[in-house]
Design a protein around this motif. Structure first.
Motif, PDB file in Angstrom:
ATOM      1  N   HIS A  14       0.830  -1.202   0.000  1.00 47.44           N
ATOM      2  CA  HIS A  14       0.000   0.000   0.000  1.00 47.44           C
ATOM      3  C   HIS A  14       0.868   1.258   0.000  1.00 47.44           C
ATOM      4  CE1 HIS A  14      -3.495   2.501   0.889  1.00 47.44           C
ATOM      5  NE2 HIS A  14      -2.741   3.103   1.799  1.00 47.44           N
ATOM      6  N   TYR A  17       2.554   1.624  -3.442  1.00 45.44           N
ATOM      7  CA  TYR A  17       1.629   2.045  -4.496  1.00 45.44           C
ATOM      8  C   TYR A  17       1.371   3.549  -4.421  1.00 45.44           C
ATOM      9  CZ  TYR A  17       0.325  -2.450  -6.526  1.00 45.44           C
ATOM     10  OH  TYR A  17       0.336  -3.639  -7.194  1.00 45.44           O
ATOM     11  N   HIS A  18       1.368   4.082  -3.215  1.00 46.07           N
ATOM     12  CA  HIS A  18       1.080   5.502  -3.051  1.00 46.07           C
ATOM     13  C   HIS A  18       2.321   6.370  -3.052  1.00 46.07           C
ATOM     14  CE1 HIS A  18      -2.751   3.698  -1.959  1.00 46.07           C
ATOM     15  NE2 HIS A  18      -3.241   4.825  -2.445  1.00 46.07           N
ATOM     16  N   CYS A  19       3.472   5.792  -2.862  1.00 40.91           N
ATOM     17  CA  CYS A  19       4.737   6.535  -2.901  1.00 40.91           C
ATOM     18  C   CYS A  19       5.817   5.570  -3.359  1.00 40.91           C
ATOM     19  CB  CYS A  19       5.056   7.120  -1.535  1.00 40.91           C
ATOM     20  SG  CYS A  19       6.510   8.185  -1.556  1.00 40.91           S
TER      21      CYS A  19
END
Length: 105
Positions: A14, A17-19
């Motif tokens: 997670h 995926y976001h950074c």
């Protein structure tokens, strides 16, 4: 799945995926762990930061090139890879195909 019910490898995925360029030390800090503890806990799940990072990159390459049909420049930028030859090598190593092959060109 709630954040409290997520397993550590899921949390790492997670975060990546976001950074995508989040360093291991940053994610360990976000999980309130030392780097050593973080690595040991991942190992308990049979995972490593590198393997999870490569898994995220693999999925990104498939989505960006096969589905979205982005150019190498745009896909590399989205994956936070600044050097195009390196981008092509990363995609080939992760997927076994060149970016052009993934786009179906």
């Amino acid at each position: 799945m709630t954040a409290s019910a997520m397993l550590l490898p899921d949390i790492v995925r997670h975060q990546l995926y976001h950074c995508q360029n989040a360093a291991l030390s940053i994610i360990a800090q976000r999980c309130n762990m030392s780097v050593a503890t973080f690595k040991r806990k991942l190992k308990e799940y049979g995972a490593s930061y590198r393997a999870l990072h490569e898994e995220v990159q693999y999925h990104q390459a498939i989505v960006l090139l096969s589905l979205a049909k982005l150019s190498n420049e745009k896909a590399a930028k989205a994956m936070h890879i600044s050097d195009l030859p390196n981008f092509r090598r990363v995609v080939k190593r992760l997927t076994g195909k060149t970016p052009s092959e993934l786009r179906g060109i």
